[in-house]
Design a protein around this motif. Structure first.
Motif, PDB file in Angstrom:
ATOM      1  N   GLY A   1      44.110  50.102  52.293  1.00 36.50           N
ATOM      2  CA  GLY A   1      45.356  49.898  51.567  1.00 36.50           C
ATOM      3  C   GLY A   1      45.466  50.767  50.337  1.00 36.50           C
ATOM      4  N   VAL A   2      46.718  51.064  49.970  1.00 39.60           N
ATOM      5  CA  VAL A   2      47.018  51.880  48.800  1.00 39.60           C
ATOM      6  C   VAL A   2      48.168  51.256  48.022  1.00 39.60           C
ATOM      7  CG1 VAL A   2      46.239  53.987  49.948  1.00 39.60           C
ATOM      8  CG2 VAL A   2      48.654  53.378  50.005  1.00 39.60           C
ATOM      9  N   LYS A   3      48.294  51.685  46.774  1.00 40.18           N
ATOM     10  CA  LYS A   3      49.361  51.202  45.902  1.00 40.18           C
ATOM     11  C   LYS A   3      49.979  52.391  45.194  1.00 40.18           C
ATOM     12  CE  LYS A   3      50.041  48.071  41.959  1.00 40.18           C
ATOM     13  NZ  LYS A   3      49.340  47.123  41.044  1.00 40.18           N
ATOM     14  N   HIS A   4      51.309  52.481  45.249  1.00 35.54           N
ATOM     15  CA  HIS A   4      52.028  53.511  44.502  1.00 35.54           C
ATOM     16  C   HIS A   4      52.448  52.891  43.179  1.00 35.54           C
ATOM     17  CE1 HIS A   4      54.651  56.788  43.434  1.00 35.54           C
ATOM     18  NE2 HIS A   4      54.285  57.446  44.522  1.00 35.54           N
ATOM     19  N   LEU A   5      51.836  53.338  42.099  1.00 36.72           N
ATOM     20  CA  LEU A   5      52.031  52.698  40.802  1.00 36.72           C
ATOM     21  C   LEU A   5      53.452  52.892  40.277  1.00 36.72           C
ATOM     22  CD1 LEU A   5      48.631  53.763  39.203  1.00 36.72           C
ATOM     23  CD2 LEU A   5      49.193  51.603  40.306  1.00 36.72           C
ATOM     24  N   GLU A   6      54.044  54.055  40.495  1.00 33.28           N
ATOM     25  CA  GLU A   6      55.398  54.310  39.991  1.00 33.28           C
ATOM     26  C   GLU A   6      56.431  53.472  40.729  1.00 33.28           C
ATOM     27  OE1 GLU A   6      58.561  58.035  39.504  1.00 33.28           O
ATOM     28  OE2 GLU A   6      56.519  58.413  40.227  1.00 33.28           O
ATOM     29  N   HIS A   7      56.320  53.394  42.056  1.00 29.60           N
ATOM     30  CA  HIS A   7      57.293  52.643  42.859  1.00 29.60           C
ATOM     31  C   HIS A   7      56.944  51.162  42.958  1.00 29.60           C
ATOM     32  CE1 HIS A   7      59.156  56.369  43.825  1.00 29.60           C
ATOM     33  NE2 HIS A   7      58.203  56.796  44.628  1.00 29.60           N
ATOM     34  N   GLU A   8      55.746  50.782  42.517  1.00 28.89           N
ATOM     35  CA  GLU A   8      55.258  49.404  42.615  1.00 28.89           C
ATOM     36  C   GLU A   8      55.327  48.904  44.065  1.00 28.89           C
ATOM     37  OE1 GLU A   8      57.667  47.407  39.638  1.00 28.89           O
ATOM     38  OE2 GLU A   8      56.028  47.633  38.195  1.00 28.89           O
ATOM     39  N   VAL A   9      54.791  49.750  44.955  1.00 27.20           N
ATOM     40  CA  VAL A   9      54.764  49.433  46.385  1.00 27.20           C
ATOM     41  C   VAL A   9      53.324  49.469  46.873  1.00 27.20           C
ATOM     42  CG1 VAL A   9      55.397  50.275  48.683  1.00 27.20           C
ATOM     43  CG2 VAL A   9      57.072  50.334  46.832  1.00 27.20           C
ATOM     44  N   CYS A  10      52.930  48.440  47.625  1.00 25.61           N
ATOM     45  CA  CYS A  10      51.614  48.423  48.282  1.00 25.61           C
ATOM     46  C   CYS A  10      51.824  48.515  49.788  1.00 25.61           C
ATOM     47  CB  CYS A  10      50.870  47.129  47.969  1.00 25.61           C
ATOM     48  SG  CYS A  10      50.424  46.929  46.247  1.00 25.61           S
ATOM     49  N   GLN A  11      50.960  49.268  50.431  1.00 24.63           N
ATOM     50  CA  GLN A  11      50.939  49.316  51.889  1.00 24.63           C
ATOM     51  C   GLN A  11      49.491  49.054  52.319  1.00 24.63           C
ATOM     52  OE1 GLN A  11      52.959  52.609  53.799  1.00 24.63           O
ATOM     53  NE2 GLN A  11      54.171  53.012  51.972  1.00 24.63           N
ATOM     54  N   ILE A  12      49.322  48.095  53.222  1.00 25.62           N
ATOM     55  CA  ILE A  12      47.970  47.664  53.591  1.00 25.62           C
ATOM     56  C   ILE A  12      47.893  47.473  55.106  1.00 25.62           C
ATOM     57  CG2 ILE A  12      46.185  45.916  53.239  1.00 25.62           C
ATOM     58  CD1 ILE A  12      47.646  45.226  50.578  1.00 25.62           C
ATOM     59  N   ALA A  13      46.822  47.978  55.711  1.00 25.08           N
ATOM     60  CA  ALA A  13      46.562  47.774  57.138  1.00 25.08           C
ATOM     61  C   ALA A  13      45.398  46.802  57.271  1.00 25.08           C
ATOM     62  CB  ALA A  13      46.230  49.103  57.803  1.00 25.08           C
ATOM     63  N   PHE A  14      45.622  45.696  57.962  1.00 24.47           N
ATOM     64  CA  PHE A  14      44.584  44.697  58.200  1.00 24.47           C
ATOM     65  C   PHE A  14      44.115  44.807  59.651  1.00 24.47           C
ATOM     66  CE2 PHE A  14      46.838  42.934  54.597  1.00 24.47           C
ATOM     67  CZ  PHE A  14      45.851  42.342  53.844  1.00 24.47           C
ATOM     68  N   TYR A  15      42.829  45.101  59.855  1.00 24.81           N
ATOM     69  CA  TYR A  15      42.239  45.075  61.183  1.00 24.81           C
ATOM     70  C   TYR A  15      41.628  43.701  61.471  1.00 24.81           C
ATOM     71  CZ  TYR A  15      42.694  50.109  60.583  1.00 24.81           C
ATOM     72  OH  TYR A  15      43.194  51.368  60.349  1.00 24.81           O
ATOM     73  N   GLU A  16      41.304  42.983  60.403  1.00 21.17           N
ATOM     74  CA  GLU A  16      40.808  41.613  60.467  1.00 21.17           C
ATOM     75  C   GLU A  16      41.493  40.831  59.348  1.00 21.17           C
ATOM     76  OE1 GLU A  16      38.706  40.508  62.692  1.00 21.17           O
ATOM     77  OE2 GLU A  16      37.947  42.380  63.554  1.00 21.17           O
ATOM     78  N   ALA A  17      41.504  39.518  59.479  1.00 20.96           N
ATOM     79  CA  ALA A  17      42.049  38.695  58.400  1.00 20.96           C
ATOM     80  C   ALA A  17      41.235  38.922  57.136  1.00 20.96           C
ATOM     81  CB  ALA A  17      42.009  37.217  58.795  1.00 20.96           C
ATOM     82  N   GLY A  18      41.895  38.948  55.979  1.00 26.47           N
ATOM     83  CA  GLY A  18      41.198  39.183  54.728  1.00 26.47           C
ATOM     84  C   GLY A  18      42.171  39.151  53.572  1.00 26.47           C
ATOM     85  N   GLU A  19      41.711  39.627  52.416  1.00 23.56           N
ATOM     86  CA  GLU A  19      42.584  39.650  51.240  1.00 23.56           C
ATOM     87  C   GLU A  19      42.258  40.872  50.387  1.00 23.56           C
ATOM     88  OE1 GLU A  19      41.778  35.875  49.398  1.00 23.56           O
ATOM     89  OE2 GLU A  19      40.182  36.728  48.159  1.00 23.56           O
ATOM     90  N   VAL A  20      43.265  41.314  49.655  1.00 23.05           N
ATOM     91  CA  VAL A  20      43.163  42.472  48.771  1.00 23.05           C
ATOM     92  C   VAL A  20      43.811  42.122  47.447  1.00 23.05           C
ATOM     93  CG1 VAL A  20      43.710  44.922  48.460  1.00 23.05           C
ATOM     94  CG2 VAL A  20      43.414  43.992  50.762  1.00 23.05           C
ATOM     95  N   GLU A  21      43.167  42.457  46.360  1.00 26.40           N
ATOM     96  CA  GLU A  21      43.791  42.265  45.045  1.00 26.40           C
ATOM     97  C   GLU A  21      44.718  43.453  44.794  1.00 26.40           C
ATOM     98  OE1 GLU A  21      42.545  41.818  40.373  1.00 26.40           O
ATOM     99  OE2 GLU A  21      41.331  40.822  41.889  1.00 26.40           O
ATOM    100  N   ILE A  22      46.021  43.184  44.692  1.00 23.28           N
ATOM    101  CA  ILE A  22      46.999  44.252  44.508  1.00 23.28           C
ATOM    102  C   ILE A  22      47.444  44.387  43.050  1.00 23.28           C
ATOM    103  CG2 ILE A  22      47.772  44.119  46.900  1.00 23.28           C
ATOM    104  CD1 ILE A  22      50.210  42.559  45.917  1.00 23.28           C
ATOM    105  N   ALA A  23      47.150  43.395  42.244  1.00 24.99           N
ATOM    106  CA  ALA A  23      47.408  43.447  40.808  1.00 24.99           C
ATOM    107  C   ALA A  23      46.481  42.431  40.170  1.00 24.99           C
ATOM    108  CB  ALA A  23      48.863  43.124  40.487  1.00 24.99           C
ATOM    109  N   ASN A  24      46.399  42.463  38.870  1.00 27.64           N
ATOM    110  CA  ASN A  24      45.470  41.570  38.170  1.00 27.64           C
ATOM    111  C   ASN A  24      45.806  40.109  38.499  1.00 27.64           C
ATOM    112  OD1 ASN A  24      43.416  40.784  36.540  1.00 27.64           O
ATOM    113  ND2 ASN A  24      44.511  41.075  34.623  1.00 27.64           N
ATOM    114  N   GLY A  25      44.924  39.441  39.231  1.00 27.77           N
ATOM    115  CA  GLY A  25      45.130  38.035  39.581  1.00 27.77           C
ATOM    116  C   GLY A  25      46.056  37.798  40.757  1.00 27.77           C
ATOM    117  N   LEU A  26      46.538  38.860  41.405  1.00 34.70           N
ATOM    118  CA  LEU A  26      47.466  38.703  42.525  1.00 34.70           C
ATOM    119  C   LEU A  26      46.821  39.288  43.776  1.00 34.70           C
ATOM    120  CD1 LEU A  26      50.272  37.923  43.598  1.00 34.70           C
ATOM    121  CD2 LEU A  26      51.065  40.202  42.931  1.00 34.70           C
ATOM    122  N   LYS A  27      46.680  38.434  44.824  1.00 35.49           N
ATOM    123  CA  LYS A  27      46.050  38.863  46.069  1.00 35.49           C
ATOM    124  C   LYS A  27      47.029  38.690  47.229  1.00 35.49           C
ATOM    125  CE  LYS A  27      41.362  37.722  44.587  1.00 35.49           C
ATOM    126  NZ  LYS A  27      40.138  36.944  44.891  1.00 35.49           N
TER     127      LYS A  27
END
Length: 199
Positions: free
Chosen positions: A173-199
């Motif tokens: 997964g990646v995050k575009h800081l200017e556009h405030e957009v995250c794109q994430i590919a999950f091959y298995e169930a899981g979680e990613v922290e996309i911002a401080n305290g936000l998963k």
């Protein structure tokens, strides 16, 4: 334009496996690869690009911008490469192979089609790739491609406002800081922290 593609690759021919994803934003796209494995004694590589050589090849390495002479070489700690108005950025620096020289081959050597010329074709070609070696175990890569960019623009905006959140065999997964957009590919169930305290 935004979009993402994920590829869970398993070759039936040489038993190479890999997780690869591409994340597209307005002016650039991010390429992530991980879990690159092979159990045969064969060389494994990831091609970043292979095109006709249309300009000088410039490399930014060790805080220095250098135009490469013709040849074939491996370079360490590369920040970015520029050729024909396209930039290839390596966020954590990388060891890459670059070739910018004349290549000769016959079309008849690479196809079984009839009536194909066996005349030798000679052209200057630009090639950029990662060499994962023989029998790689969990090899990985990450890079950003920026079309229609100058060397000066690459030098001034090295990370393109992009944060690579994760690059594992389960999640990319990646995050575009200017556009405030995250794109994430999950091959298995899981979680990613996309911002401080936000998963």
């Amino acid at each position: 334009l935004l979009g993402a593609v994920a590829f869970d690759f398993r070759s039936p021919h040489d038993f190479v496996t890999a997780k690869k994803s591409w994340f597209f934003f307005d002016k650039e796209y991010v390429c992530l690869g991980t879990g690159i494995n092979a159990n045969r004694r064969l060389p494994v590589a990831t091609t970043v690009n292979q095109v006709l050589l249309r300009s000088d090849v410039t490399v930014f390495q060790n805080d220095e911008m250098v135009k490469l002479s013709e040849g074939d070489r491996e370079l360490e700690r590369v920040n970015w490469v520029h050729q024909d108005k396209v930039g290839y950025i390596f966020p954590d620096t990388a060891t890459v192979h670059i070739s910018n020289q004349i290549q000769e081959e016959r079309w008849s050597d690479i196809t079984d089609e009839k009536n194909i010329s066996d005349e030798v074709v000679s052209e200057k070609v630009f090639m950029l790739w990662f060499n994962h070696g023989e029998r790689p175990e969990n090899a990985s890569y990450q890079y950003i491609v920026v079309p229609n960019v100058t060397e000066a623009e690459l030098k001034d905006s090295a990370n393109r406002n992009i944060e690579i959140l994760i690059n594992t065999g389960d999640i990319q997964g990646v995050k575009h800081l200017e556009h405030e957009v995250c794109q994430i590919a999950f091959y298995e169930a899981g979680e990613v922290e996309i911002a401080n305290g936000l998963k």
